[in-house]
Design a protein around this motif. Sequence first.
Motif, PDB file in Angstrom:
ATOM      1  N   UNK A  57     -32.173 -19.191  44.809  1.00  0.00           N
ATOM      2  CA  UNK A  57     -31.176 -18.162  45.099  1.00  0.00           C
ATOM      3  C   UNK A  57     -30.485 -17.743  43.797  1.00  0.00           C
ATOM      4  N   UNK A  58     -30.596 -16.487  43.376  1.00  0.00           N
ATOM      5  CA  UNK A  58     -29.933 -16.039  42.141  1.00  0.00           C
ATOM      6  C   UNK A  58     -28.444 -15.821  42.356  1.00  0.00           C
ATOM      7  N   UNK A  59     -27.705 -15.790  41.254  1.00  0.00           N
ATOM      8  CA  UNK A  59     -26.251 -15.619  41.317  1.00  0.00           C
ATOM      9  C   UNK A  59     -25.799 -14.660  40.224  1.00  0.00           C
ATOM     10  N   UNK A  60     -24.807 -13.844  40.552  1.00  0.00           N
ATOM     11  CA  UNK A  60     -24.087 -13.025  39.563  1.00  0.00           C
ATOM     12  C   UNK A  60     -22.662 -13.556  39.520  1.00  0.00           C
ATOM     13  N   UNK A  61     -22.204 -13.940  38.317  1.00  0.00           N
ATOM     14  CA  UNK A  61     -20.872 -14.517  38.155  1.00  0.00           C
ATOM     15  C   UNK A  61     -20.056 -13.675  37.184  1.00  0.00           C
ATOM     16  N   UNK A  62     -18.763 -13.576  37.448  1.00  0.00           N
ATOM     17  CA  UNK A  62     -17.826 -12.949  36.513  1.00  0.00           C
ATOM     18  C   UNK A  62     -17.033 -14.070  35.857  1.00  0.00           C
ATOM     19  N   UNK A  63     -17.150 -14.178  34.538  1.00  0.00           N
ATOM     20  CA  UNK A  63     -16.555 -15.282  33.770  1.00  0.00           C
ATOM     21  C   UNK A  63     -15.370 -14.751  32.974  1.00  0.00           C
ATOM     22  N   UNK A  64     -14.160 -15.156  33.352  1.00  0.00           N
ATOM     23  CA  UNK A  64     -12.952 -14.653  32.697  1.00  0.00           C
ATOM     24  C   UNK A  64     -12.536 -15.482  31.486  1.00  0.00           C
ATOM     25  N   UNK A  65     -12.950 -16.754  31.424  1.00  0.00           N
ATOM     26  CA  UNK A  65     -12.476 -17.646  30.368  1.00  0.00           C
ATOM     27  C   UNK A  65     -13.565 -18.177  29.451  1.00  0.00           C
ATOM     28  N   UNK A  66     -14.822 -18.096  29.837  1.00  0.00           N
ATOM     29  CA  UNK A  66     -15.907 -18.632  29.022  1.00  0.00           C
ATOM     30  C   UNK A  66     -16.453 -19.940  29.536  1.00  0.00           C
ATOM     31  N   UNK A  67     -15.827 -20.507  30.595  1.00  0.00           N
ATOM     32  CA  UNK A  67     -16.301 -21.804  31.088  1.00  0.00           C
ATOM     33  C   UNK A  67     -17.489 -21.672  32.038  1.00  0.00           C
ATOM     34  N   UNK A  68     -17.663 -20.524  32.686  1.00  0.00           N
ATOM     35  CA  UNK A  68     -18.838 -20.334  33.537  1.00  0.00           C
ATOM     36  C   UNK A  68     -20.097 -20.100  32.698  1.00  0.00           C
ATOM     37  N   UNK A  69     -19.924 -19.509  31.529  1.00  0.00           N
ATOM     38  CA  UNK A  69     -21.080 -19.231  30.663  1.00  0.00           C
ATOM     39  C   UNK A  69     -21.769 -20.509  30.215  1.00  0.00           C
TER      40      UNK A  69
END
Length: 656
Positions: A57-69
């Motif tokens: 299952x693919x995901x699109x994430x919005x990373x506001x701080x850099x920790x999801x990257x």
Amino acid sequence: MSELYLGKLIDPSVQPGELYHHRISDLITHTFICGGSGSGKTVMGKAIIEEAALRGVPTIMVDLKGDLSSMALSFPEISPNALAPWLEVEDKTSLGRAALAESNSLRKRLWDWGLAESNMREFSEKIAVEVFTPRSELGRRVAIPLISSPPPDIDTLFAEDPDTASVMVTSMAEALVRRVIPSGQRDRETDFVTTIIEHAWRNGTDLTGENGLGQLVSMILEPPFSTIGVLSIDDHIPEKRRQKLAQAVNGQLVGAAANWVRGEEMSIDKLVGANRLDGKTQISVINLSHITDFEDQSFVVAQVAFAINTWMRQQGSAPGGNRPRLLFFLDEIGGGGGKTAFYPTYPYTSTCKPALNLLVKQARAFGVGCILATQNPGDIDYKGLSNCATWIVGKLQTKRDRDKVREGLTDAEFSPADLTKKLARPKTGEFMVLNKEGDVLFVKERWLLSYHCTLSPEQLKRYKTKGVTPLEGALDTGILLDDSGRQETTSEQDEVQDLWNDAQNTLGKACRLIEKIIDIEPDNSKARTWLNVLRNPECIQRRLEQAQKESQKKSEPAANNQPSKKQDGLMTLLSQQQPQSNSTFIASSSPSTANKTQPVTNRTSDMVSDDGSVTYKGKTYQLYRRYAGKAVTFIEENGELKFSIEGRVLSKSFKV
């Protein structure tokens, strides 16, 4: 498999250590995660994304701080050279030692959850993480359109579901007008742009990209229609206001503003990896850590949500089965709270809230699941979030937050009598899970298959050019000893250095053996005392020296009552009441180290928050983000507060 391994159950009614598996089908009906700073909500969200990706299952994430990257950091092998590029150290000469300690810590964290280096290797082989950066070259530069393409069924939508069609057009017009006219009166402009977008969509006019903006400017100056409602265009919005609006939109094609529409096309097919040749499941991160303005961030979130809405309608209704076709993850819908929340409660609104509302209300019908998280639960529109069937609630530090979440759960038709106590109870990494069947479970989250940290701009650049390739060259991983006063290196001194290194390794092995003893016999005070000594010998030595100084100050009669030198050993000192002094040693109270018989005048512990901060006696101190999620021990000595992490005292200290 259709289940996601997220951790272990901690309910008193189940067998200790029983694994918790979350149904992947529950992700289709949306998930809401909330918890205060340091609760572990970001790790929980990442764990869900990891498990879903391993199942295709693919995901699109919005990373506001850099920790999801940092989900991109999954290594074929766990080694100091693999971790070194992603560590921040004060002294570059200590990088090798820090990388060695971190690799050992990561390996142990995985082991604690029944995972291993091979699981991380599998994740790196099956999953591709792409980091996109609007208005920047730090990652893959992506263009953010001011107006998205229309859904393929727009005419049918206007005919059969005019409310949804009107919301889509109006919210897109509001997002554009709020962007080009940040303040002041803009209702007439919004109505005007709404009419233009609807006309363009119905007639196949493309308003996306730079060329689309040019077309929009022309339509503002020379409208392709003569009335808005029953009024003429001039009666609704005078020509001077239309010219100002055209100039404002044209300004998006000039100077720094034009950077928004430059870069790769923001195609959802590209973001979900539909055309990948390697067959990997893709996780796409829209990194906004370099964009500090809330309105700019909200605008990007809106355009991403609009684009997903258009894409899912192109795919058609959900294909059935128990898997979502796409996940959308926004880690901080609470933003900065109040007016700066992405999904605010009345009377506030935001540029992106209408687009998020469309997804929350309609995406499940198309097989798209939303995961929305926040550490500011007091500022969220819970009526909208009642569409989320799964709630995952972590540690909530304030009564206001607990009351707001309780109200939200009531809107979701769930209100156990003792909910307030349950919301205040969890520790870091512990969550109350309410699933769509209404079952309530208490869960301790597992650790991640990707390396959890916050990526700096320099690290983003490195990932863009080199991926996760290890640091080239040799690293000095030897243990640094104090060699002040040493005149020259001799063979005897080299031998002593080697012996110290061997001793350090032996102590580490001894600690692990004692931890196993404590797991079997939690009340074994001897084991806890030994573990306390071995983990922090320098601190114990300071306590011993301090006790000896206090002993020397006592009167002669009192001295005669002291144990003999033969008895006054380290273990005797630890088992006796600690003398009063100006220093206080505060030990961690984690399950593996807490000792009820330990002679301390105060006892407290905390976990380093996601932003690298810790709280001690009601005051927040800023440490380092690389220690996020780790246990910290506080040492208050002679009016100075120091911090020990993994048995190592940091150089940073504060006056108290």
